[in-house]
Each structure stands twice: as C-alpha cells, then as structure tokens.
Design an enzyme around this catalytic site. Structure first.
Site, PDB file in Angstrom:
ATOM      1  N   GLU A   5       0.826  -1.197   0.000  1.00  0.00           N
ATOM      2  CA  GLU A   5       0.000   0.000   0.000  1.00  0.00           C
ATOM      3  C   GLU A   5       0.862   1.249   0.000  1.00  0.00           C
ATOM      4  OE1 GLU A   5      -2.270   3.196   0.466  1.00  0.00           O
ATOM      5  OE2 GLU A   5      -0.952   2.751   2.130  1.00  0.00           O
ATOM      6  N   HIS A  66      -2.916   1.579   6.257  1.00  0.00           N
ATOM      7  CA  HIS A  66      -3.159   2.457   5.107  1.00  0.00           C
ATOM      8  C   HIS A  66      -2.142   3.574   5.214  1.00  0.00           C
ATOM      9  CE1 HIS A  66      -5.431   5.590   2.767  1.00  0.00           C
ATOM     10  NE2 HIS A  66      -5.300   4.587   1.926  1.00  0.00           N
ATOM     11  N   ILE A  68       2.198   4.702   5.557  1.00  0.00           N
ATOM     12  CA  ILE A  68       3.235   4.488   6.550  1.00  0.00           C
ATOM     13  C   ILE A  68       4.143   5.707   6.515  1.00  0.00           C
ATOM     14  CG2 ILE A  68       4.866   3.279   5.009  1.00  0.00           C
ATOM     15  CD1 ILE A  68       5.480   1.437   7.450  1.00  0.00           C
TER      16      ILE A  68
END
EC number: 3.1.1.2
Length: 73
Positions: A5, A66, A68
């Site tokens: 992600e 979701h 980082i």
C-alpha cells in the site's frame, strides 16, 4: 501476495513497506489475512522484503495499514 500500500525509505536505505490494505469495494486477494509491515535494506546487492514481527498484545486481526511514515529523532 496482497500487494504493497505504501513505502517509506529512510536516508540510510532502509525501506518500510505497509501491505494488506482492505478497502470497501476493492477486491482483496487475501481477505482473511491481517495487514503486515515489511523491512527491506536497499543497500544489499539483492534486497528482499522481510516481514517484521509485531509485538504481543497488538490486535493483529484488525490491523489494516493504510500508509506508513517514519519519524527520525
């Protein structure tokens, strides 16, 4: 398997990768697998992503990363 992600690369070449986001309306390849964080050392000749172990007591079943980011002190 479930895709990445987001990624954050530190100045020293270490990369942290979040994986396993489950989002409503988007097909998940592993709907029962919790999210993960991987570490990759981009200084290595053949870098590979290694899953980081998450501390005991953390609610891993609901972990849905979701994005980082990192903080350098």
């Amino acid at each position: 398997e479930t895709g990445s992600e987001d990624i954050d690369i530190l100045p020293n070449g270490l990369a942290f990768i979040s994986s396993g986001l489950k989002y409503p309306g988007v097909k998940s390849l592993a709907p029962d697998k919790p999210g993960e964080i991987f570490l990759m050392d981009l200084n290595e000749d053949n870098p590979r992503a290694v899953e980081l172990r998450i501390s005991r007591g953390f609610d891993l079943a609901s972990f849905n990363p979701h994005g980082i980011s990192t903080y350098i002190d």
